[in-house]
Enzyme design. Structure first.
Site, short mmCIF file in Angstrom:
data_model
loop_
_atom_site.label_atom_id
_atom_site.label_comp_id
_atom_site.label_asym_id
_atom_site.label_seq_id
_atom_site.Cartn_x
_atom_site.Cartn_y
_atom_site.Cartn_z
N ARG A 1 0.81 -1.24 0.00
CA ARG A 1 0.00 0.00 0.00
C ARG A 1 0.83 1.27 0.00
O ARG A 1 0.37 2.34 0.38
CB ARG A 1 -0.99 0.02 1.16
CG ARG A 1 -1.95 -1.15 1.11
CD ARG A 1 -3.22 -0.91 1.87
NE ARG A 1 -4.11 -2.03 1.65
CZ ARG A 1 -4.07 -3.14 2.39
NH1 ARG A 1 -3.23 -3.24 3.40
NH2 ARG A 1 -4.90 -4.12 2.12
N LYS B 1 2.52 11.41 -11.41
CA LYS B 1 1.74 10.43 -12.18
C LYS B 1 2.56 9.16 -12.35
O LYS B 1 3.75 9.22 -12.69
CB LYS B 1 1.39 11.00 -13.57
CG LYS B 1 0.25 11.98 -13.54
CD LYS B 1 -0.22 12.34 -14.94
CE LYS B 1 -1.36 13.33 -14.89
NZ LYS B 1 -1.76 13.80 -16.25
N GLU C 1 8.90 19.19 -24.80
CA GLU C 1 8.20 19.45 -23.53
C GLU C 1 8.71 20.74 -22.88
O GLU C 1 7.97 21.42 -22.18
CB GLU C 1 8.33 18.25 -22.57
CG GLU C 1 7.66 16.98 -23.05
CD GLU C 1 6.12 16.95 -22.96
OE1 GLU C 1 5.51 17.87 -22.37
OE2 GLU C 1 5.52 16.00 -23.50
N LYS D 1 6.11 23.30 -13.60
CA LYS D 1 5.25 22.14 -13.37
C LYS D 1 4.82 22.04 -11.91
O LYS D 1 3.66 21.72 -11.61
CB LYS D 1 5.95 20.84 -13.81
CG LYS D 1 5.02 19.66 -13.64
CD LYS D 1 5.29 18.50 -14.51
CE LYS D 1 4.22 17.43 -14.29
NZ LYS D 1 4.50 16.19 -14.98
N GLU E 1 -5.46 16.67 -11.46
CA GLU E 1 -6.06 17.04 -12.74
C GLU E 1 -7.58 17.01 -12.71
O GLU E 1 -8.24 16.48 -13.61
CB GLU E 1 -5.52 16.11 -13.85
CG GLU E 1 -5.58 16.73 -15.23
CD GLU E 1 -4.80 15.95 -16.28
OE1 GLU E 1 -3.71 15.46 -15.97
OE2 GLU E 1 -5.31 15.85 -17.40
N ARG F 1 -4.22 21.52 -14.37
CA ARG F 1 -3.18 20.59 -14.82
C ARG F 1 -3.37 20.19 -16.29
O ARG F 1 -2.42 19.80 -16.97
CB ARG F 1 -3.13 19.36 -13.90
CG ARG F 1 -1.92 18.48 -14.14
CD ARG F 1 -1.69 17.47 -13.04
NE ARG F 1 -0.55 16.63 -13.36
CZ ARG F 1 0.13 15.89 -12.49
NH1 ARG F 1 -0.24 15.88 -11.23
NH2 ARG F 1 1.15 15.17 -12.87
N ASN G 1 -1.30 19.25 -21.07
CA ASN G 1 -1.65 18.44 -22.24
C ASN G 1 -1.57 19.24 -23.54
O ASN G 1 -1.94 18.74 -24.60
CB ASN G 1 -3.06 17.86 -22.11
CG ASN G 1 -3.18 16.96 -20.90
OD1 ASN G 1 -2.18 16.40 -20.45
ND2 ASN G 1 -4.38 16.85 -20.35
N HIS H 1 -0.78 17.67 -26.87
CA HIS H 1 -0.87 16.22 -26.72
C HIS H 1 -2.12 15.63 -27.38
O HIS H 1 -2.16 14.42 -27.62
CB HIS H 1 -0.85 15.83 -25.24
CG HIS H 1 0.52 15.99 -24.61
ND1 HIS H 1 1.19 17.19 -24.57
CD2 HIS H 1 1.35 15.09 -24.02
CE1 HIS H 1 2.36 17.02 -23.96
NE2 HIS H 1 2.49 15.76 -23.62
N HIS I 1 -0.86 12.64 -29.30
CA HIS I 1 -1.12 11.23 -28.98
C HIS I 1 -1.72 10.49 -30.18
O HIS I 1 -1.40 9.32 -30.42
CB HIS I 1 -2.08 11.12 -27.79
CG HIS I 1 -1.41 11.39 -26.47
ND1 HIS I 1 -2.10 11.66 -25.32
CD2 HIS I 1 -0.10 11.43 -26.12
CE1 HIS I 1 -1.26 11.85 -24.32
NE2 HIS I 1 -0.04 11.71 -24.78
N HIS J 1 7.67 10.88 -28.87
CA HIS J 1 6.56 11.55 -28.20
C HIS J 1 6.67 13.08 -28.41
O HIS J 1 5.69 13.74 -28.75
CB HIS J 1 6.61 11.21 -26.71
CG HIS J 1 5.62 11.96 -25.88
ND1 HIS J 1 4.26 11.74 -25.95
CD2 HIS J 1 5.79 12.95 -24.96
CE1 HIS J 1 3.64 12.56 -25.11
NE2 HIS J 1 4.56 13.30 -24.50
N1 GLY Z 1 2.72 14.93 -18.08
C1 GLY Z 1 1.53 15.60 -17.74
C2 GLY Z 1 1.24 15.61 -16.28
O1 GLY Z 1 2.08 15.25 -15.49
O2 GLY Z 1 0.16 16.00 -15.92
#
Ligand code: GLY
Length: 371
Positions: free
Chosen positions: A127, A149, A191, A233, A243, A248, A252, A255, A259, A272
């Site tokens: 956990r 993430k 990025e 960030k 998000e 957040r 994107n 993207h 994507h 990417h």
């Molecule tokens: N790479 C996008 C984020 O971390 O939200």
């Protein structure tokens, strides 16, 4: 060599530091002895991949051992194919086999695949164990190592299973970037450009001025670019950790088409970042049509991307196919496709774009490739 420390303060989370500099990998162990969640860990598990391990695993391990840590290691095959539940399961078994307990910690040494996978197993084993991110690509330094993430891919799509798990520490050694292939460098630069466009005039103009130095990997510029992206960030994530608040989502930018390009051209055909850069060009043009984005901005962004080694792609697909790919993306919500549209540098909104409008613009995009 000077190092930079950025403190990431996200409401409801332990504050953590991102250390950036050429020599910081050598100091990894020493830095970790100052992190309360890690300092007394009876064992650390280093997770790396078959590309990075031969280059940097021994150095990372030596630094950790010199600081008094007991260290185990696991090396997964390099590449996106390792980012799945089967490999995660092998790592969980290995974690149990070496006797990791809840007071141990995981250290992710690698690019985005290793960072996401290690973050995922760390956040789920017993956990949740602390995780330290040691990113070894420009892309992972400026984006995925910060913000929490984690995830693995399913055959239905990328990152469809994952968690939010903020790291306890991030160690970004710019020296390790020397071994990065050109394509991966440009990928990270996309990025950086995304962050600059969304952040501010100040970042955008700085990057425009230093694009050549960034491409040439000039150390001071690389460190500053990483630091600027991390500050940007961290601020975004602090406002919208998971998000859910519409902030957040700005990360994107580029993207939505990006994507779709990655998927339809076949994963790996374009990096990417190259796909995201294409998406930024498209989103800026969509912005010009829908929200009055000035043409000067569109051209300045084109010039920046060109200067960063991210030319417009010679590839396109049928508008209907691209629309279907966009609707199948994990970022998609029911209904119209959502785009982060720049109104100018540092100003953006998220807009739902009706299918018929999007199809018209995708047709123009496809047409521009045939001209
Ligand atoms: N790479 C996008 C984020 O971390 O939200």
């Amino acid at each position: 060599m000077p190092t930079t420390k950025i403190v990431v303060a996200i409401p409801g989370e332990e504050t953590y530091s991102v250390r950036i500099g050429a020599d910081v990998l050598a100091g990894l162990g020493k830095y970790l002895t100052r992190i309360p969640a890690i300092a007394k860990a009876p064992r650390l598990l280093l997770i790396s991949d078959s590309n990075v391990a031969p280059l940097y695993l021994a150095d990372a391990k030596a630094s950790l051992k010199a600081a008094g840590f007991r260290v185990s290691e696991i090396v997964v095959p390099a590449g996106e194919d390792s980012k799945n539940v089967a490999v995660a399961s092998e790592i969980w078994e290995a974690m149990a086999a070496v006797g990791l307990t809840r007071d141990c910690a995981v250290v992710a040494l690698g690019g985005g695949v290793v960072g996401d996978l290690a973050g995922f197993v760390a956040s789920t084993f017993m956990r949740g164990l602390p995780v330290v991110q040691v990113p070894t690509t420009l892309l992972s330094m400026v984006d995925s190592s910060v913000g929490g993430k984690t995830g693995v891919n399913l055959s239905a799509g990328k990152n469809l299973v994952g968690t939010f798990k903020q790291p306890s520490y991030v160690c970004a050694s710019t020296a390790v970037l020397a071994s990065l292939p050109e394509r991966e460098w440009a990928c990270g630069c996309a990025e950086v450009a995304k962050s600059a466009v969304i952040d501010s005039d100040e970042f955008f103009f700085w990057l425009t001025e230093h694009a050549g130095d960034l491409v040439a990997r000039e150390e001071a510029v690389v460190s500053e670019a990483v630091a600027r992206c991390v500050v940007f960030k961290a601020d975004v994530v602090a406002k919208d950790k998971e998000e859910t608040l519409g902030v957040r989502e700005c990360l994107n930018y580029g993207h939505t088409l990006g994507h779709a390009v990655e998927k339809l051209a076949g994963y790996g055909t374009y990096s990417h970042g190259a796909a995201v850069a294409e998406g930024m060009r498209f989103a800026a043009r969509l912005g010009a049509a829908l929200v009055g984005t000035p043409v000067d901005f569109v051209l300045a962004q084109d010039e920046l991307l060109d200067a960063l080694g991210l030319p417009s792609l010679p590839w396109s697909a049928e508008p209907e196919e691209v629309l279907a790919a966009m609707k199948g993306d994990k970022k998609a919500r029911a209904g119209a496709v959502r785009f982060v549209l720049p109104h100018d540098v540092g100003k953006w909104t998220v807009e739902e774009v009706a299918d018929e409008v999007l199809l018209e613009h995708l047709a123009a995009w496809k047409g521009s490739k045939q001209a």
